[in-house]
Scaffold this active site. Structure first.
Site, PDB file in Angstrom:
ATOM      1  N   ASP A  46       0.762  -1.252   0.000  1.00 27.08           N
ATOM      2  CA  ASP A  46       0.000   0.000   0.000  1.00 27.08           C
ATOM      3  C   ASP A  46       0.798   1.312   0.000  1.00 27.08           C
ATOM      4  O   ASP A  46       1.780   1.439   0.736  1.00 27.08           O
ATOM      5  CB  ASP A  46      -0.857   0.098   1.268  1.00 27.08           C
ATOM      6  CG  ASP A  46      -1.570  -1.176   1.619  1.00 27.08           C
ATOM      7  OD1 ASP A  46      -1.529  -2.123   0.838  1.00 27.08           O
ATOM      8  OD2 ASP A  46      -2.157  -1.216   2.703  1.00 27.08           O
TER       9      ASP A  46
ATOM     10  N   SER B 263      -0.251   0.230   7.408  1.00 27.44           N
ATOM     11  CA  SER B 263      -0.576   1.432   6.638  1.00 27.44           C
ATOM     12  C   SER B 263      -1.073   2.604   7.478  1.00 27.44           C
ATOM     13  O   SER B 263      -1.632   2.416   8.560  1.00 27.44           O
ATOM     14  CB  SER B 263      -1.629   1.100   5.594  1.00 27.44           C
ATOM     15  OG  SER B 263      -1.011   0.378   4.566  1.00 27.44           O
TER      16      SER B 263
ATOM     17  N   TRP C  65      -3.615  -8.619  -3.762  1.00 28.84           N
ATOM     18  CA  TRP C  65      -3.168  -9.749  -2.932  1.00 28.84           C
ATOM     19  C   TRP C  65      -3.442 -11.084  -3.619  1.00 28.84           C
ATOM     20  O   TRP C  65      -2.671 -12.027  -3.472  1.00 28.84           O
ATOM     21  CB  TRP C  65      -3.868  -9.720  -1.567  1.00 28.84           C
ATOM     22  CG  TRP C  65      -3.365  -8.626  -0.675  1.00 28.84           C
ATOM     23  CD1 TRP C  65      -4.050  -7.515  -0.284  1.00 28.84           C
ATOM     24  CD2 TRP C  65      -2.069  -8.529  -0.056  1.00 28.84           C
ATOM     25  NE1 TRP C  65      -3.257  -6.736   0.534  1.00 28.84           N
ATOM     26  CE2 TRP C  65      -2.045  -7.339   0.696  1.00 28.84           C
ATOM     27  CE3 TRP C  65      -0.925  -9.333  -0.059  1.00 28.84           C
ATOM     28  CZ2 TRP C  65      -0.933  -6.927   1.427  1.00 28.84           C
ATOM     29  CZ3 TRP C  65       0.181  -8.922   0.671  1.00 28.84           C
ATOM     30  CH2 TRP C  65       0.171  -7.739   1.403  1.00 28.84           C
TER      31      TRP C  65
HETATM   32  C1  FRU Z   1      -3.853  -3.700   2.758  1.00 23.01           C
HETATM   33  C2  FRU Z   1      -3.197  -4.096   4.066  1.00 23.01           C
HETATM   34  C3  FRU Z   1      -3.550  -3.092   5.138  1.00 23.01           C
HETATM   35  C4  FRU Z   1      -2.409  -3.231   6.084  1.00 23.01           C
HETATM   36  C5  FRU Z   1      -1.245  -3.480   5.166  1.00 23.01           C
HETATM   37  C6  FRU Z   1      -0.194  -4.393   5.714  1.00 23.01           C
HETATM   38  O1  FRU Z   1      -3.179  -4.121   1.637  1.00 23.01           O
HETATM   39  O2  FRU Z   1      -3.588  -5.403   4.428  1.00 23.01           O
HETATM   40  O3  FRU Z   1      -4.807  -3.281   5.725  1.00 23.01           O
HETATM   41  O4  FRU Z   1      -2.220  -2.083   6.850  1.00 23.01           O
HETATM   42  O5  FRU Z   1      -1.792  -4.035   3.982  1.00 23.01           O
HETATM   43  O6  FRU Z   1       0.927  -4.387   4.908  1.00 23.01           O
END
Ligand code: FRU
Length: 496
Positions: free
Chosen positions: A39, A99, A306
């Site tokens: 992210d 994030s 993902w």
């Molecule tokens: C989204 C996420 C967020 C989290 C981060 C971890 O892609 O799962 O919710 O903060 O990635 O890397």
């Protein structure tokens, strides 16, 4: 004081980025300095520069204990890496700095809010992640974690809400100078909700209310919220996990959701009027926006998903790139996205054709390349006869091609990257219902070595895909089953 963990990450990234040649990275999309990126975080303007942080695991090209990588730019296209900003080095974020976002404080310091992750052994022997919101304050390069961390924890949750799914704070400044913050959470019904917090100074935070709740309509947990005013409306962006498709919307499993509505700032009441996917391609997740100094709302997303991460192999030195920054607007109640206008400043070598008749497959002189900006306008070649199919194929040679095809009878646009060098049986196609009258369609296709972003009908929809096709595959061709009349304007992008 910089911790040992952060010093090591900074030393490592500086030494190992040299192993990645310039040509094996995208040109004008930000890619990870080394290792793994997800992210975008802390997208902000600070002391005259755009700052973009990102979820970062420098030590491998797959996910691991999260750090924050850091880059700056003056035009959103040329990025310069700065040293990693955060490392998981405190008792409350030992298992990751997840994030978050950034704002500028009254006294001129840069404030980051992120999710601290701590794994906790459960009674059944399993591990669960406790998630809390934490602060770090800095000068645009070095950031000090706040001694009062965490500033939001389970005590600040409404009853029944999960302390394991409580993440991704996005702060913003209100007109009265106070700060608000939206955070993703899982409510008592097990599905997503967006919590609203407020602070007079950026440090003392208090729960206000549940801004909006999923009630299991769109996926489960809602990640990475963003909330802002746009063209007289209010927009909530979020990335729901575990989405079910609905017609041509929400096909990505881990998907994106845009809710447009009204917001009463007195009572903090958000009234939803419209919902849609943010991106209709394969690779787009967890977007975040910034307001530019000239008042544009610009969004950038992680150009990956993902569910399709397997397109990169563990042997790669880097995995993860950001999307093109996109200017947002609302038209006819929908979210529109256009490439930032700064992109026009790196266009060169214009090639233009008007009214080219396509029937079967053709190539056009001057139309090829992997870093290009192409605008296409198509319509039936003869007035009374609709063609059956039109396609643009790019990143093409004898072995490879990525295809974008349009069937006017169904009004469906399809992206297909099956022949783009992937050796995995992950999803390679996506279909999208687009607006087209009598076979007319407007497309803007931006290629940057390892990605294609397709803006349909002046930004009414966007489809983003990554493709790690051999760079020798530079061909572009056009195909029609039936007859198509096409105008095309093409530029090379970047200074190579
Ligand atoms: C989204 C996420 C967020 C989290 C981060 C971890 O892609 O799962 O919710 O903060 O990635 O890397």
């Amino acid at each position: 004081m910089t911790s040992q963990t952060l010093r090591e990450a900074r030393k490592y990234e500086e030494a190992s980025e040299k192993m990645i040649g310039r040509e094996s990275r995208p040109g004008f999309h930000l890619s990870v300095r080394i290792g793994w990126m997800n992210d975008p975080n802390g997208f902000s303007v600070y002391e005259g520069k755009y700052h973009l942080f990102y979820q970062y695991h420098p030590y491998s090209s797959s996910t691991g204990p999260m750090h924050w990588g850091h880059a700056v730019s003056t035009d959103l296209l040329h990025w310069e890496y700065l040293p990693a900003a955060l490392a998981p080095d405190e008792f409350y974020d030992r298992d990751g700095c997840f994030s978050g976002s950034a704002v500028t404080l009254e006294d001129g310091r840069h404030l980051l809010m992120y999710t601290g992750v701590l794994r906790e052994r459960q009674r059944d022997g399993g591990l669960c992640e406790i998630q809390t919101q934490c602060l770090a304050v800095g000068d645009g390069v070095d950031y000090e974690k706040y001694e009062g961390n965490p500033v939001l924890d389970e005590k600040d949750l409404p009853e029944g809400s999960s302390r394991f799914d409580f993440r991704d704070p996005k702060m913003y400044k209100r007109e009265d100078g106070s700060y608000d913050c939206v955070v993703g959470n899982r409510g008592a019904d097990g599905s997503g909700q967006i919590l609203l917090y407020t602070s007079p100074d950026g440090f003392q935070w208090n729960f206000k209310k549940v801004l909006t709740a999923n009630h299991s309509r769109f996926g489960s947990m809602w990640e990475c919220p963003d909330f802002f005013r746009l063209d007289g409306k209010w927009v909530l962006l979020t990335s729901p996990q575990d989405m079910l498709p609905q017609g041509f919307e929400y096909h990505n499993g881990n998907g994106t959701l845009c809710l447009i509505g009204d917001y009463d700032q007195e009572t903090d009441t958000f009234t939803e009027e419209h919902n849609q996917s943010i991106d209709y391609g394969i690779d787009f997740y967890a977007p975040q926006t910034v307001e530019t100094p000239d008042g544009r709302r610009v969004m950038i997303g992680w150009m990956q998903n993902w569910d399709a991460c397997g397109i990169r192999t563990p042997q790669e030195l880097w995995s993860g790139q950001m999307s093109l920054p996109r200017e947002l607007s609302i038209q006819n109640g929908r979210l529109y996205q256009r490439p930032v206008r700064e992109l026009e400043t790196i266009r060169k070598n214009k090639t233009e054709y008007k009214g080219i008749l396509v029937s079967g497959e053709i190539c056009l002189k001057g139309i090829q390349g992997r870093k290009t900006d192409m605008e296409l306008n198509i319509r039936p070649g003869s007035k009374d006869k609709l063609y059956r199919k039109f396609a643009v194929r790019f990143a093409q040679n004898e072995q490879y091609r990525t295809s974008l095809s349009f069937r006017p009878h169904e009004s469906v646009l399809k992206i297909d990257r099956k022949f783009s060098g992937s050796r995995r049986a992950i999803i390679h196609q996506r279909r999208s219902l687009v607006r087209s009258e009598e076979g007319q369609l407007k497309l803007r296709i931006i290629l940057d070595s390892f990605s294609a972003e397709i803006f349909v009908n002046d930004g009414e929809q966007v489809l983003s895909v990554t493709m790690y096709t051999d760079l020798a595959a530079k061909g572009i061709s056009f195909f029609a089953d039936g007859q198509v009349s096409m105008d095309i304007t093409k530029y090379d992008l970047w200074e190579e």
